[in-house]
Write a protein that holds these residues in place. Structure first.
Motif, PDB file in Angstrom:
ATOM      1  N   THR A   1     -23.891 -17.294 -46.289  1.00  0.00           N
ATOM      2  CA  THR A   1     -23.308 -16.069 -46.828  1.00  0.00           C
ATOM      3  C   THR A   1     -23.147 -16.238 -48.140  1.00  0.00           C
ATOM      4  O   THR A   1     -23.205 -15.371 -49.023  1.00  0.00           O
ATOM      5  N   LEU A   2     -22.849 -17.439 -48.577  1.00  0.00           N
ATOM      6  CA  LEU A   2     -22.378 -17.874 -49.752  1.00  0.00           C
ATOM      7  C   LEU A   2     -23.531 -18.014 -50.966  1.00  0.00           C
ATOM      8  O   LEU A   2     -23.322 -17.979 -52.072  1.00  0.00           O
ATOM      9  N   ASN A   3     -24.768 -18.204 -50.394  1.00  0.00           N
ATOM     10  CA  ASN A   3     -25.819 -18.079 -51.367  1.00  0.00           C
ATOM     11  C   ASN A   3     -26.778 -16.894 -50.977  1.00  0.00           C
ATOM     12  O   ASN A   3     -27.951 -16.887 -51.382  1.00  0.00           O
ATOM     13  N   ARG A   4     -26.334 -16.035 -50.247  1.00  0.00           N
ATOM     14  CA  ARG A   4     -27.036 -14.861 -49.720  1.00  0.00           C
ATOM     15  C   ARG A   4     -28.311 -15.229 -48.961  1.00  0.00           C
ATOM     16  O   ARG A   4     -29.272 -14.552 -49.115  1.00  0.00           O
ATOM     17  N   MET A   5     -28.464 -16.365 -48.441  1.00  0.00           N
ATOM     18  CA  MET A   5     -29.149 -16.693 -47.380  1.00  0.00           C
ATOM     19  C   MET A   5     -29.252 -15.979 -46.089  1.00  0.00           C
ATOM     20  O   MET A   5     -30.193 -15.441 -45.388  1.00  0.00           O
ATOM     21  N   HIS A   6     -28.060 -15.535 -45.635  1.00  0.00           N
ATOM     22  CA  HIS A   6     -27.744 -14.856 -44.382  1.00  0.00           C
ATOM     23  C   HIS A   6     -28.818 -13.784 -44.204  1.00  0.00           C
ATOM     24  O   HIS A   6     -29.294 -13.466 -43.202  1.00  0.00           O
ATOM     25  N   GLU A   7     -28.811 -12.874 -45.314  1.00  0.00           N
ATOM     26  CA  GLU A   7     -29.219 -11.545 -45.172  1.00  0.00           C
ATOM     27  C   GLU A   7     -30.854 -11.710 -45.279  1.00  0.00           C
ATOM     28  O   GLU A   7     -31.601 -10.523 -45.083  1.00  0.00           O
ATOM     29  N   LEU A   8     -31.516 -12.824 -45.090  1.00  0.00           N
ATOM     30  CA  LEU A   8     -32.771 -12.900 -45.144  1.00  0.00           C
ATOM     31  C   LEU A   8     -33.324 -12.638 -43.473  1.00  0.00           C
ATOM     32  O   LEU A   8     -34.453 -12.289 -43.220  1.00  0.00           O
ATOM     33  N   ILE A   9     -32.355 -13.008 -42.546  1.00  0.00           N
ATOM     34  CA  ILE A   9     -32.815 -12.748 -41.349  1.00  0.00           C
ATOM     35  C   ILE A   9     -32.739 -11.262 -41.254  1.00  0.00           C
ATOM     36  O   ILE A   9     -31.710 -10.472 -41.575  1.00  0.00           O
TER      37      ILE A   9
END
Lengths: 350, 258
Positions: free
Chosen positions: B49-57
């Motif tokens: 979540t700290l580099n907004r990779m989480h929202e890619l799922i």
């Protein structure tokens, strides 16, 4: 030998019988009963039947292939011997009378030009469709689109031929005029015939493009789905936008697959018979100006001529079929070379 | 160039499923912060979540605030692509681009940023590979594929790739879990060097590793199966490993569970 799988606890009689069988097989080492002997498995009936039938099928296939090859080459050579023209450079197709003269130059030209147009249109569109399905579309849309693409592959070519002849080609007359008006300074886009027909190699190319599109799209879609998520994430974590991620990770990884898929499509485009035969207003000469009617392809020529051919004509057509075969082989070989050249960067060893 | 990260009230979801709940912490610049905790407690989810990779799922979303020197990374006008250029990431399994040479792997991020001049690229590639302690091993084969390197070298190549774009923060999600002990040591030495220039966050399952490389340690746990992961406590590594305030932390570190 059965002794090797017989547990020690079993009776001596059984072990003896096993050893005896081994000796009769001439493989037993007889006296050394303590060591397990190298196993020679007893061949069971089912195995034997399966082995026999699969070997038979393999041999049958080779025999059929050989028979076809021998027949084709003999017929073709026979006809070529009676040819008064040059088979490779002539564009005439006279197979009766005292001086038969036939050559495939015009046919090869038409085949290559129509297939090239088809590939130029179909490959980018197919890759786009595959990318949209795998990386852009919401899941529901992607699924539906996937089905439609597969459905397109199931349309028989005669239907494409009818559609192209009756519906598409009249609609393309405007496009032909427009292209020759604006690109006519390029020799191949020039148009001598101002006539109102679009039954040209260009129209054939478009129809072939529609026909090969689903094959290319389906295969590239599978390849794009194989791209490891880790590589896509690597690109995204570097701050790539979606398109940049596709350019950095997806397309390079999928390149060999795109080439293979295109080769499958090209194979079909080169060999497509009935749609071209129906749509094209054919002629025998070598036509480069694909916006003019005329030209012909190897496959369509075979379909058009075969019924009315005499024996020599049939041989000539078979010879042209062999040329098509070698043309396809050549293109596939070239694609292999391209794929293998960058093998160490293919991603296969990742 | 290093920046402080302040996280407050962060929840992360996969669809309807809450993976981490109510996390607040501050990550100081030029420090190494280690995240430890049992599998499935949301460490990896949280770091992503700290580099907004989480929202890619698909279906994944985040609530709460992550501020980088006061700027909210989840603000309405913030471009996630820009966030990822500022906050670099190294993954669990080394993932160099298999279709690219070693050189191109390191240069990939710069090319995305529009750097085209060969001399600029050369300089950054060399500096980054030196920064990742890899230069001497690969300088004679920059044109060879990155996938031909050993696992440890590949991971250092990935670190070189990440630092080539000069991020302000470097996130490492179990960077040594696929590596042998010698390669692990090489990466740990590298982390010690990198922390002079970057803020580093590292997820690790290896307690000794957390003790060796980090200044501060955060312990994550979940209340029970199916519950979201929570931050149990965060503090100076020395203190977490010697005198943690929460009993669960002491139990985990002593190997009594997890």
């Amino acid at each position: 030998m059965s002794t090797s799988i017989t547990p020690e606890s079993r009776g001596d009689a059984k072990r003896d019988s096993g050893r005896r069988r081994g000796r009769s097989d001439k493989t037993g080492h007889g006296t050394d009963a303590k060591l397990p002997k190298p196993a020679k498995t007893q061949v069971r009936l089912g195995d034997r039947v399966f082995l026999g039938s699969s070997r038979g099928a393999g041999i049958l296939l080779l025999v059929i292939m050989a028979a076809i090859a021998v027949f084709l080459v003999v017929e073709a050579l026979d006809a070529l011997g009676k040819n008064d023209g040059n088979f490779l450079t002539d564009s005439t197709w006279v197979t009766d009378g005292a001086k038969p003269a036939f050559g495939v130059a015009g046919l090869v030209g038409g085949t290559v030009i129509s297939a090239a147009i088809a590939m130029l249109i179909a490959v980018p569109v197919a890759v786009g469709v595959a990318l949209f399905i795998t990386h852009y579309a919401p899941r529901r849309v992607a699924q539906t689109l996937g089905y439609i693409v597969d459905l397109l592959a199931a349309v028989p070519s005669v239907v494409f031929g009818l559609w192209g002849l009756v519906f598409l080609s009249p609609k393309l007359i405007g496009l032909h005029t427009w292209l020759s008006d604006y690109l006519g300074w390029i020799p191949i886009f020039d148009k001598d015939d101002a006539g109102a027909t679009a039954r040209t190699l260009f129209t054939c190319g478009i129809i072939l493009a529609i026909m090969v599109l689903p094959i290319i799209a389906a295969v590239t879609r599978e390849v794009f789905l194989q791209v490891p998520r880790a590589h896509e994430e690597a690109a995204l974590a570097l701050g790539a936008t979606r398109w940049e991620m596709i350019r950095t990770a997806v397309l390079p990884f999928g390149k060999p697959g795109i080439i293979s898929a295109s080769m499958l499509g090209l194979g079909r485009a080169l060999g497509e018979t009935i749609a071209v035969a129906m749509v094209l207003s054919s002629s025998q000469e070598l036509v480069f100006k694909f916006l003019d009617p005329g030209g012909n392809t190897i496959a369509a020529n075979i379909a058009n001529q075969f019924g009315e051919s005499n024996e020599l004509g049939r041989g000539a057509l078979i010879a042209s079929g062999l040329v098509l075969f070698f043309l396809t082989l050549l293109v596939n070989g070239a694609a292999r070379v391209v794929i293998n050249r960058h093998k160490e960067f293919s991603g296969a060893n990742a | 160039m290093t920046k402080r990260i302040e996280i407050s009230g962060l929840n992360a979801y996969y669809g309807a499923n809450k993976a981490v709940e109510d996390i607040s912490m501050t990550i100081e610049p030029r420090t190494v912060t280690a995240f430890i905790g049992p599998s499935g407690c949301g460490k990896s989810t949280f770091i992503r979540t700290l580099n907004r990779m989480h929202e890619l799922i698909p279906g994944a979303r985040v609530e709460g605030r992550v501020q980088l020197d006061g700027q909210d990374l989840y603000g309405p006008e913030v471009d996630p692509v820009a966030v990822r250029r500022t906050i670099g990431m190294v993954f669990q399994r080394p993932n160099p681009f298999p279709t690219m040479s070693i050189y191109d792997n390191v240069a990939a991020g710069l090319k995305l940023n529009g750097v085209k001049k060969k001399s600029d690229l050369d300089a950054v590639v060399e500096r980054s590979l030196r920064g990742a302690n890899l230069w001497n091993e690969v300088k004679d084969r920059l044109g060879k594929p990155g996938s031909g390197l050993s696992g440890g070298q590949q991971q250092r190549l990935c670190i070189a790739r990440a630092i080539a774009v000069e991020p302000q923060v470097l996130l490492m999600d179990e960077p040594c879990s696929a590596l042998d002990p010698i390669s692990t040591l090489a990466i740990e030495d590298l982390i010690a060097l990198l922390k002079e220039r970057y803020t580093i966050v590292i997820v690790t399952h290896n307690m000794q590793q957390a003790a060796r490389v980090s200044d501060r340690t955060a312990f994550f746990n979940l209340a029970g199966p199916g519950q979201p992961g929570r931050l149990v406590e965060i503090g100076d590594t020395e203190k977490i490993f010697s005198a943690p305030e929460v009993e669960a932390t002491a139990d985990y570190i002593a190997g009594r569970f997890g």
